[in-house]
Scaffold this motif. Structure first.
Motif, PDB file in Angstrom:
ATOM      1  N   ALA A  47    -112.038 -24.223 -28.148  1.00  0.00           N
ATOM      2  CA  ALA A  47    -111.650 -22.929 -28.718  1.00  0.00           C
ATOM      3  C   ALA A  47    -112.838 -21.981 -28.890  1.00  0.00           C
ATOM      4  CB  ALA A  47    -110.937 -23.133 -30.045  1.00  0.00           C
ATOM      5  N   ALA A  48    -113.994 -22.489 -29.244  1.00  0.00           N
ATOM      6  CA  ALA A  48    -115.154 -21.615 -29.478  1.00  0.00           C
ATOM      7  C   ALA A  48    -115.527 -20.831 -28.220  1.00  0.00           C
ATOM      8  CB  ALA A  48    -116.347 -22.435 -29.961  1.00  0.00           C
ATOM      9  N   PHE A  49    -115.413 -21.449 -27.051  1.00  0.00           N
ATOM     10  CA  PHE A  49    -115.742 -20.763 -25.802  1.00  0.00           C
ATOM     11  C   PHE A  49    -114.689 -19.709 -25.461  1.00  0.00           C
ATOM     12  CE2 PHE A  49    -117.853 -24.933 -25.309  1.00  0.00           C
ATOM     13  CZ  PHE A  49    -119.161 -24.481 -25.223  1.00  0.00           C
ATOM     14  N   ILE A  50    -113.425 -20.084 -25.656  1.00  0.00           N
ATOM     15  CA  ILE A  50    -112.334 -19.136 -25.403  1.00  0.00           C
ATOM     16  C   ILE A  50    -112.438 -17.975 -26.391  1.00  0.00           C
ATOM     17  CG2 ILE A  50    -109.834 -18.843 -25.248  1.00  0.00           C
ATOM     18  CD1 ILE A  50    -110.923 -20.744 -23.098  1.00  0.00           C
ATOM     19  N   GLU A  51    -112.739 -18.295 -27.641  1.00  0.00           N
ATOM     20  CA  GLU A  51    -112.862 -17.258 -28.676  1.00  0.00           C
ATOM     21  C   GLU A  51    -113.971 -16.263 -28.342  1.00  0.00           C
ATOM     22  OE1 GLU A  51    -113.375 -16.791 -33.499  1.00  0.00           O
ATOM     23  OE2 GLU A  51    -113.896 -18.705 -32.569  1.00  0.00           O
ATOM     24  N   ALA A  52    -115.108 -16.756 -27.915  1.00  0.00           N
ATOM     25  CA  ALA A  52    -116.233 -15.866 -27.601  1.00  0.00           C
ATOM     26  C   ALA A  52    -115.846 -14.866 -26.512  1.00  0.00           C
ATOM     27  CB  ALA A  52    -117.454 -16.683 -27.190  1.00  0.00           C
ATOM     28  N   GLU A  53    -115.178 -15.353 -25.474  1.00  0.00           N
ATOM     29  CA  GLU A  53    -114.773 -14.462 -24.386  1.00  0.00           C
ATOM     30  C   GLU A  53    -113.668 -13.518 -24.842  1.00  0.00           C
ATOM     31  OE1 GLU A  53    -114.711 -12.770 -20.484  1.00  0.00           O
ATOM     32  OE2 GLU A  53    -116.197 -13.680 -21.794  1.00  0.00           O
ATOM     33  N   ALA A  54    -112.738 -14.013 -25.644  1.00  0.00           N
ATOM     34  CA  ALA A  54    -111.658 -13.155 -26.164  1.00  0.00           C
ATOM     35  C   ALA A  54    -112.254 -12.003 -26.967  1.00  0.00           C
ATOM     36  CB  ALA A  54    -110.692 -13.974 -27.028  1.00  0.00           C
ATOM     37  N   LYS A  55    -113.176 -12.316 -27.849  1.00  0.00           N
ATOM     38  CA  LYS A  55    -113.791 -11.271 -28.676  1.00  0.00           C
ATOM     39  C   LYS A  55    -114.601 -10.297 -27.821  1.00  0.00           C
ATOM     40  CE  LYS A  55    -113.596 -13.568 -33.080  1.00  0.00           C
ATOM     41  NZ  LYS A  55    -114.283 -14.073 -34.254  1.00  0.00           N
ATOM     42  N   ARG A  56    -115.258 -10.806 -26.787  1.00  0.00           N
ATOM     43  CA  ARG A  56    -116.008  -9.925 -25.890  1.00  0.00           C
ATOM     44  C   ARG A  56    -115.080  -8.914 -25.227  1.00  0.00           C
ATOM     45  NH1 ARG A  56    -117.376  -8.799 -20.961  1.00  0.00           N
ATOM     46  NH2 ARG A  56    -116.070 -10.341 -19.916  1.00  0.00           N
ATOM     47  N   LEU A  57    -113.846  -9.337 -24.977  1.00  0.00           N
ATOM     48  CA  LEU A  57    -112.851  -8.463 -24.339  1.00  0.00           C
ATOM     49  C   LEU A  57    -112.072  -7.613 -25.350  1.00  0.00           C
ATOM     50  CD1 LEU A  57    -111.458 -10.986 -21.707  1.00  0.00           C
ATOM     51  CD2 LEU A  57    -112.876  -8.960 -21.256  1.00  0.00           C
ATOM     52  N   GLY A  58    -112.388  -7.780 -26.637  1.00  0.00           N
ATOM     53  CA  GLY A  58    -111.705  -6.989 -27.663  1.00  0.00           C
ATOM     54  C   GLY A  58    -110.392  -7.576 -28.145  1.00  0.00           C
ATOM     55  N   LEU A  59    -110.183  -8.861 -27.897  1.00  0.00           N
ATOM     56  CA  LEU A  59    -108.977  -9.536 -28.358  1.00  0.00           C
ATOM     57  C   LEU A  59    -109.247 -10.273 -29.661  1.00  0.00           C
ATOM     58  CD1 LEU A  59    -108.000 -11.127 -24.919  1.00  0.00           C
ATOM     59  CD2 LEU A  59    -106.730  -9.316 -26.095  1.00  0.00           C
ATOM     60  N   ALA A  60    -108.298 -10.231 -30.577  1.00  0.00           N
ATOM     61  CA  ALA A  60    -108.395 -11.059 -31.780  1.00  0.00           C
ATOM     62  C   ALA A  60    -108.116 -12.503 -31.359  1.00  0.00           C
ATOM     63  CB  ALA A  60    -107.385 -10.597 -32.819  1.00  0.00           C
ATOM     64  N   PHE A  61    -108.751 -13.458 -32.027  1.00  0.00           N
ATOM     65  CA  PHE A  61    -108.579 -14.869 -31.687  1.00  0.00           C
ATOM     66  C   PHE A  61    -108.411 -15.684 -32.953  1.00  0.00           C
ATOM     67  CE2 PHE A  61    -109.858 -19.176 -30.817  1.00  0.00           C
ATOM     68  CZ  PHE A  61    -109.302 -19.449 -29.572  1.00  0.00           C
ATOM     69  N   HIS A  62    -107.470 -16.631 -32.915  1.00  0.00           N
ATOM     70  CA  HIS A  62    -107.226 -17.520 -34.063  1.00  0.00           C
ATOM     71  C   HIS A  62    -107.057 -18.945 -33.556  1.00  0.00           C
ATOM     72  CE1 HIS A  62    -106.625 -14.084 -36.732  1.00  0.00           C
ATOM     73  NE2 HIS A  62    -106.079 -13.530 -35.666  1.00  0.00           N
ATOM     74  N   TYR A  63    -107.711 -19.869 -34.235  1.00  0.00           N
ATOM     75  CA  TYR A  63    -107.618 -21.294 -33.905  1.00  0.00           C
ATOM     76  C   TYR A  63    -106.707 -21.946 -34.929  1.00  0.00           C
ATOM     77  CZ  TYR A  63    -109.280 -26.067 -32.852  1.00  0.00           C
ATOM     78  OH  TYR A  63    -109.376 -27.394 -32.513  1.00  0.00           O
ATOM     79  N   ASN A  64    -105.544 -22.389 -34.487  1.00  0.00           N
ATOM     80  CA  ASN A  64    -104.550 -23.041 -35.344  1.00  0.00           C
ATOM     81  C   ASN A  64    -104.098 -24.314 -34.624  1.00  0.00           C
ATOM     82  OD1 ASN A  64    -102.643 -23.567 -37.351  1.00  0.00           O
ATOM     83  ND2 ASN A  64    -101.122 -22.208 -36.447  1.00  0.00           N
ATOM     84  N   PRO A  65    -104.958 -25.360 -34.625  1.00  0.00           N
ATOM     85  CA  PRO A  65    -104.650 -26.557 -33.847  1.00  0.00           C
ATOM     86  C   PRO A  65    -103.444 -27.319 -34.394  1.00  0.00           C
ATOM     87  CG  PRO A  65    -106.561 -26.938 -35.238  1.00  0.00           C
ATOM     88  CD  PRO A  65    -106.208 -25.484 -35.379  1.00  0.00           C
ATOM     89  N   VAL A  66    -102.525 -27.640 -33.491  1.00  0.00           N
ATOM     90  CA  VAL A  66    -101.337 -28.406 -33.830  1.00  0.00           C
ATOM     91  C   VAL A  66    -101.452 -29.758 -33.139  1.00  0.00           C
ATOM     92  CG1 VAL A  66     -98.825 -28.527 -33.679  1.00  0.00           C
ATOM     93  CG2 VAL A  66     -99.946 -26.315 -34.071  1.00  0.00           C
TER      94      VAL A  66
END
Length: 144
Positions: A47-66
Motif C-alpha cells: 500500500a505504501a508504494f501505491i499510496e505514494a504514486e496516488a498522492k503524486r497524481l493528486g488522488l486521496a488514498f486510504h489503507y483499510n486492509p480486510v
C-alpha cells in the motif's frame, strides 16, 4: 485491470500496480481505497508504494486492509467514513474486488435497500445473495 462499477460513485477491481493509477485518475476517480493487506502480496505492491504514486497524481488514498479471515465492523466503519468524505468517485481494490464490494455493501446497509445493494454488486460481477441476511441484520440495527 478490470474496473467493476458497483455504483455511480464507487468501483472495485483486483490488485492494481502503480501504473494503473493513471487510468484510475483519467476515469475520474478522486479517492483510492486499498482493502488488501500487505501480508498477502509482494513488497512492490504494498500500500505504501501505491499510496505514494496516488498522492503524486493528486488522488486521496486510504489503507483499510480486510483480512481473508473476515471483515470487522472497524473495516466497515472506516470504509463508510471514506465514502462519506470523498470529493468524488471512489475506487477500491483487493485481490479480486470481492472484499471491496462486500465492504461497500455493509457500509451502505441501512442507507440503501438491501435489494439494491445485492443487485448493484451482482451487476458488477459479485454475487452477494448469500450475504443478504447479514445486510438485513445490519440495516435493522441502524434503524431508529
Amino acid at each position: 485491470m478490470n474496473i467493476n462499477q458497483v455504483a455511480d460513485d464507487y468501483a472495485v477491481s483486483g490488485q492494481i500496480c502503480e501504473a494503473d493509477l493513471v487510468t484510475i485518475k483519467q476515469r475520474g476517480f478522486t479517492t483510492v481505497i486499498c482493502n488488501r493487506p500487505d501480508q498477502e502480496i509482494e513488497a512492490a505492491l504494498h500500500a505504501a508504494f501505491i499510496e505514494a504514486e496516488a498522492k503524486r497524481l493528486g488522488l486521496a488514498f486510504h489503507y483499510n486492509p480486510v483480512s481473508n479471515q473476515g471483515m470487522t465492523m472497524e473495516n466497515v466503519t472506516a470504509q463508510a467514513a471514506v465514502l462519506a468524505a470523498a470529493s468524488g468517485p471512489v475506487f477500491a481494490y483487493c485481490r479480486s474486488g470481492m472484499r471491496s464490494a462486500v465492504c461497500w455493501s455493509f457500509a451502505n446497509a441501512g442507507r440503501l435497500p438491501v435489494d439494491d445493494i445485492v443487485a448493484a454488486t451482482a451487476a458488477a460481477g459479485y454475487n452477494l445473495e448469500n450475504m443478504r441476511p447479514q445486510f438485513q441484520a445490519l440495516a435493522a440495527q441502524s434503524q431508529p
